[in-house]
Design a protein around this motif. Structure first.
Motif, short mmCIF file in Angstrom:
data_model
loop_
_atom_site.label_atom_id
_atom_site.label_comp_id
_atom_site.label_asym_id
_atom_site.label_seq_id
_atom_site.Cartn_x
_atom_site.Cartn_y
_atom_site.Cartn_z
N VAL A 20 0.84 -1.20 0.00
CA VAL A 20 0.00 0.00 0.00
C VAL A 20 0.87 1.25 0.00
CG1 VAL A 20 -1.74 1.27 1.30
CG2 VAL A 20 -1.90 -1.20 1.10
N MET A 21 1.95 1.22 0.76
CA MET A 21 2.87 2.36 0.78
C MET A 21 3.52 2.56 -0.59
SD MET A 21 2.63 3.79 3.65
CE MET A 21 4.01 4.89 3.54
N LEU A 22 3.82 1.47 -1.28
CA LEU A 22 4.40 1.57 -2.61
C LEU A 22 3.43 2.24 -3.58
CD1 LEU A 22 6.77 0.80 -4.49
CD2 LEU A 22 5.57 -1.34 -4.92
N PHE A 27 1.82 7.16 -6.71
CA PHE A 27 0.87 8.21 -7.07
C PHE A 27 1.40 9.60 -6.72
CE2 PHE A 27 -2.43 4.98 -7.57
CZ PHE A 27 -3.11 5.50 -8.66
N ILE A 28 1.98 9.75 -5.55
CA ILE A 28 2.45 11.07 -5.12
C ILE A 28 3.61 11.54 -5.99
CG2 ILE A 28 3.57 12.31 -3.23
CD1 ILE A 28 1.82 10.59 -1.33
N ALA A 72 -4.21 -10.79 -5.06
CA ALA A 72 -4.99 -9.55 -4.91
C ALA A 72 -4.09 -8.32 -4.88
CB ALA A 72 -5.84 -9.61 -3.65
N THR A 73 -2.96 -8.42 -4.22
CA THR A 73 -2.03 -7.31 -4.14
C THR A 73 -1.41 -7.01 -5.50
OG1 THR A 73 -1.51 -8.04 -1.91
CG2 THR A 73 -0.06 -6.42 -2.87
N ALA A 78 -1.14 -3.60 -10.33
CA ALA A 78 -1.30 -3.43 -11.79
C ALA A 78 -2.35 -2.38 -12.12
CB ALA A 78 -1.66 -4.77 -12.42
N ILE A 79 -3.45 -2.36 -11.38
CA ILE A 79 -4.49 -1.35 -11.59
C ILE A 79 -3.95 0.04 -11.26
CG2 ILE A 79 -6.70 -0.50 -10.71
CD1 ILE A 79 -7.57 -3.45 -10.50
N SER A 80 -3.13 0.14 -10.22
CA SER A 80 -2.58 1.45 -9.86
C SER A 80 -1.61 1.95 -10.94
CB SER A 80 -1.88 1.39 -8.50
OG SER A 80 -0.66 0.70 -8.58
N ILE A 81 -0.81 1.06 -11.51
CA ILE A 81 0.11 1.47 -12.58
C ILE A 81 -0.68 1.91 -13.81
CG2 ILE A 81 1.91 0.65 -14.17
CD1 ILE A 81 2.90 1.18 -11.35
#
Length: 98
Positions: A20-22, A27-28, A72-73, A78-81
């Motif tokens: 989650v931190m990654l 994003f930031i 799931a992680t 992959a969705i975040s990228i």
């Protein structure tokens, strides 16, 4: 009244998973890099240096915490990228003042 185990479990408040931190860091860093170095007509070279540094950070963080990544992680990562790439394209295609 909450049981005592709730407070003992989060003694130092650093129980956020590394995955989650990654995602938060990705994003930031990308939001700031796009806003500062990639919104004018041409993309600055320093933006690509930031992207390369972020890719190395992702590689070594995933390698260090490999046992923490389940199906799931990996899907969430992959969705975040994909959403970071989508946000980059969205910000680039919007009209902006340079």
């Amino acid at each position: 009244m909450l049981p005592k185990e709730v407070f003992n479990r989060r003694r130092t408040h650093n129980n956020t998973p590394e995955s989650v931190m990654l995602i938060f860091v990705n994003f930031i860093v990308m939001a700031v890099a796009v806003q500062v170095f990639a919104l004018c007509d041409k993309i600055g070279w320093f933006f690509w240096a930031i992207v390369a540094g972020l890719a190395l950070y992702n590689f070594f963080t995933i390698r260090r915490n490999y046992e923490q990544y389940n199906k799931a992680t990996i899907i969430a990562y992959a969705i975040s990228i994909a959403s970071i790439i989508g946000l980059f394209l969205f910000f680039r295609l919007r009209p902006h003042n340079c």
